[in-house]
Design a protein around this motif. Structure first.
Motif, mmCIF file in Angstrom:
data_model
loop_
_atom_site.group_PDB
_atom_site.id
_atom_site.type_symbol
_atom_site.label_atom_id
_atom_site.label_comp_id
_atom_site.label_asym_id
_atom_site.label_seq_id
_atom_site.Cartn_x
_atom_site.Cartn_y
_atom_site.Cartn_z
ATOM 1 N N GLN A 1 0.824 -1.210 0.000
ATOM 2 C CA GLN A 1 0.000 0.000 0.000
ATOM 3 C C GLN A 1 0.858 1.261 0.000
ATOM 4 O O GLN A 1 1.866 1.330 0.697
ATOM 5 C CB GLN A 1 -0.876 0.046 1.261
ATOM 6 N N GLN B 1 4.843 11.072 -7.843
ATOM 7 C CA GLN B 1 4.299 11.351 -9.169
ATOM 8 C C GLN B 1 5.366 11.970 -10.072
ATOM 9 O O GLN B 1 5.525 11.577 -11.239
ATOM 10 C CB GLN B 1 3.099 12.295 -9.061
ATOM 11 N N GLU C 1 2.515 -0.862 -10.300
ATOM 12 C CA GLU C 1 1.769 0.196 -9.628
ATOM 13 C C GLU C 1 0.328 0.275 -10.123
ATOM 14 O O GLU C 1 0.026 -0.026 -11.275
ATOM 15 C CB GLU C 1 2.456 1.551 -9.836
ATOM 16 N N ARG C 2 -0.556 0.695 -9.228
ATOM 17 C CA ARG C 2 -1.960 0.964 -9.551
ATOM 18 C C ARG C 2 -2.407 2.188 -8.761
ATOM 19 O O ARG C 2 -1.956 2.398 -7.634
ATOM 20 C CB ARG C 2 -2.856 -0.237 -9.215
ATOM 21 N N MET C 3 -3.304 2.968 -9.352
ATOM 22 C CA MET C 3 -3.808 4.184 -8.711
ATOM 23 C C MET C 3 -5.325 4.094 -8.592
ATOM 24 O O MET C 3 -6.068 4.933 -9.072
ATOM 25 C CB MET C 3 -3.425 5.431 -9.522
ATOM 26 N N GLN C 4 -5.801 3.047 -7.919
ATOM 27 C CA GLN C 4 -7.242 2.804 -7.852
ATOM 28 C C GLN C 4 -7.773 2.783 -6.430
ATOM 29 O O GLN C 4 -8.858 2.260 -6.177
ATOM 30 C CB GLN C 4 -7.559 1.491 -8.577
ATOM 31 N N GLU D 1 -7.601 8.126 -3.717
ATOM 32 C CA GLU D 1 -6.311 8.649 -4.184
ATOM 33 C C GLU D 1 -5.119 7.825 -3.689
ATOM 34 O O GLU D 1 -3.974 8.146 -4.001
ATOM 35 C CB GLU D 1 -6.164 10.119 -3.766
ATOM 36 N N ASP D 2 -5.388 6.777 -2.928
ATOM 37 C CA ASP D 2 -4.302 5.899 -2.494
ATOM 38 C C ASP D 2 -3.805 5.065 -3.671
ATOM 39 O O ASP D 2 -4.517 4.852 -4.651
ATOM 40 C CB ASP D 2 -4.775 4.975 -1.374
ATOM 41 N N GLU D 3 -2.566 4.585 -3.549
ATOM 42 C CA GLU D 3 -1.946 3.805 -4.619
ATOM 43 C C GLU D 3 -1.462 2.469 -4.068
ATOM 44 O O GLU D 3 -1.473 2.226 -2.862
ATOM 45 C CB GLU D 3 -0.763 4.580 -5.213
ATOM 46 N N THR D 4 -1.039 1.612 -4.977
ATOM 47 C CA THR D 4 -0.421 0.350 -4.592
ATOM 48 C C THR D 4 0.803 0.120 -5.473
ATOM 49 O O THR D 4 0.953 0.735 -6.530
ATOM 50 C CB THR D 4 -1.393 -0.836 -4.772
ATOM 51 N N SER E 1 -7.466 -3.543 -6.387
ATOM 52 C CA SER E 1 -6.440 -2.712 -5.747
ATOM 53 C C SER E 1 -6.152 -3.264 -4.357
ATOM 54 O O SER E 1 -5.695 -4.392 -4.233
ATOM 55 C CB SER E 1 -6.897 -1.256 -5.682
ATOM 56 N N THR F 1 5.094 4.547 1.785
ATOM 57 C CA THR F 1 4.269 5.719 1.503
ATOM 58 C C THR F 1 5.068 7.017 1.549
ATOM 59 O O THR F 1 4.951 7.874 0.669
ATOM 60 C CB THR F 1 3.108 5.799 2.519
#
Length: 418
Positions: free
Chosen positions: A46, A120, A132-135, A194-197, A291, A387
């Motif tokens: 995460q 970013q 990576e994923r932005m979901q 707005e969290d990513e993985t 996600s 993070t």
């Protein structure tokens, strides 16, 4: 200026990257044979900008006692009766009041928000990919009382201006179709879109290779013994390969930071909190997570990493031992089967992994200078090292370089503990 970075986890490597960008000659030292082979190796995946919250918060003591009585306890405290453990637990208890919670959270969010921008920008600059994923992330509630308790989290998110959505069971399944078989047991969910993985170890390894291309050197299989000091300055690092010298020294050794700096009269109350994970290959995309889904009962995160599923979580306060135990493996497997049954090969035998999260009693990382003019620290990020890594790395590079940081570093350095 020549800078030695001690530690090649995600925090050390991102720090080295930004120090190199600032024009310094950088060498990274680590006892492992490559980057990100300890705590950064197999974390939950995460990148939790929306979940940047101190562990030390009002009501923690009662909550901890309840969690420890669960059938599959997400929190376990094994008393070692060491002075370090007792001091750390007491200091965390002292931070569990509203005023300290608000102050500590504001410091954490300052770094976390900055890290989101830095990550970013780093992606745009390097085109780095790391599954990576932005979901977003969904915190899943299967107990009405937990859903009610989430109202407090919502108020905090509102106050911090963090995007969120409260979802009913249909909304949870719409966001994560693999949860459909569990729909009747879901009472709601809290989504932070707005969290990513992403795979932290993959990111760190690729960034280390990019750093090498830029001229950063890595000295692996090198044991760091102690820092040498003379006249208020660090004069070298005694290692298994001999003494190494630089103009500035950055300690980014996670839970092992206190041991290195203790003899210098520096107190860093970082204590290891062990977390576990398993990773399995996906066999059915339709039943797999999109996600990250966090089950609020198990306190376990199930994350999609490319064609794999990572299940991570739990908190075990038991000192520096990393022994793997069958009950932890069982808990992670049960959580995965409960949420995403049929998405993976049940005959696959996942390897249980553990890592020592470096947690401070106020949950705020230690980033900044020390009383020694050429010694700096970037450690103690707890569960949020992945993070916060880019933000804290960029910040410490500016501090070491003598540049004006883009965010206020006040309250982040080790002086708050002295």
């Amino acid at each position: 200026m020549k800078v030695l970075v001690l530690g090649s986890g995600v925090v050390g490597v991102t720090s080295a990257w930004y120090l190199n960008k600032a024009g310094h000659e950088v060498t990274v030292i680590d006892r492992e044979e490559g980057p990100a082979l300890e705590t950064s190796y197999a974390n939950a995946g995460q990148v939790s900008f929306g979940y940047t919250t101190p562990w030390a918060q009002p009501g923690l003591t009662l909550k901890a006692l309840k969690m420890m009585r669960q059938a599959n306890p997400p929190l376990i405290i094994h008393p070692t009766f060491s002075l370090d453990q007792m001091k750390w637990l007491f200091a965390m208890f002292i931070n569990c009041n509203e005023n300290r919670y608000k102050k500590n959270k504001s410091l954490m969010v300052r770094v976390s928000d900055y890290a989101a921008k830095c990550l970013q920008a780093l992606r745009e600059e390097t085109s780095i990919h790391y599954d990576e994923r932005m979901q977003g992330t969904i915190q899943l509630f299967r107990d009405p009382h937990q859903l009610e308790a989430a109202n407090k989290d919502v108020e905090v998110l509102k106050a911090d201006g963090i995007a969120f959505k409260m979802l009913d069971s249909d909304g949870c399944v719409a966001a994560e179709p693999g949860l459909a078989p569990l729909k009747d047991k879901i009472v709601g969910g809290l989504q932070t879109p707005e969290d990513e993985t992403g795979d932290c170890q993959m990111f760190t390894t690729k960034l280390a290779k990019l750093a090498v291309d830029k001229g950063v050197e890595f000295s692996y299989n090198t044991i760091i013994n102690k820092l040498l000091v003379e006249g208020g300055k660090i004069t070298g690092v005694e290692t298994s390969r001999g003494v190494m010298h630089a103009d500035a020294y950055l300690v980014a050794m996670g839970s092992f930071t206190p041991f290195l700096i203790r003899d210098l009269g520096l107190h860093a109350p970082i204590y290891p909190v062990k977390g576990y994970s398993i990773t399995v290959p996906i066999t059915d995309e339709a039943k797999a997570p999109v996600s990250t889904v966090i089950d609020d009962i198990y306190k376990v995160a199930v994350t999609r990493l490319g064609n794999r599923i990572r299940v991570g979580g739990m908190a075990e306060v038991s000192g520096y031992e990393i022994k793997l135990t069958e009950p932890r493996l069982k808990t992670l497997q049960e959580a995965l089967e409960m949420m995403f049954s049929g998405s993976y090969d049940k005959d696959f035998k996942p390897e249980l992994w553990s890592g020592l999260r470096p947690v401070t009693p106020d949950s705020v990382p230690i980033i900044g200078k020390t009383k020694y003019e050429n010694l700096f620290i970037n450690s103690g990020h707890g569960t949020l090292g992945w993070t916060m890594s880019t933000g804290s790395g960029h910040l410490i590079a500016d501090i070491i370089s003598g540049n004006k940081p883009e965010i206020d570093p006040t309250g982040l350095d080790i002086s708050r503990y002295q």
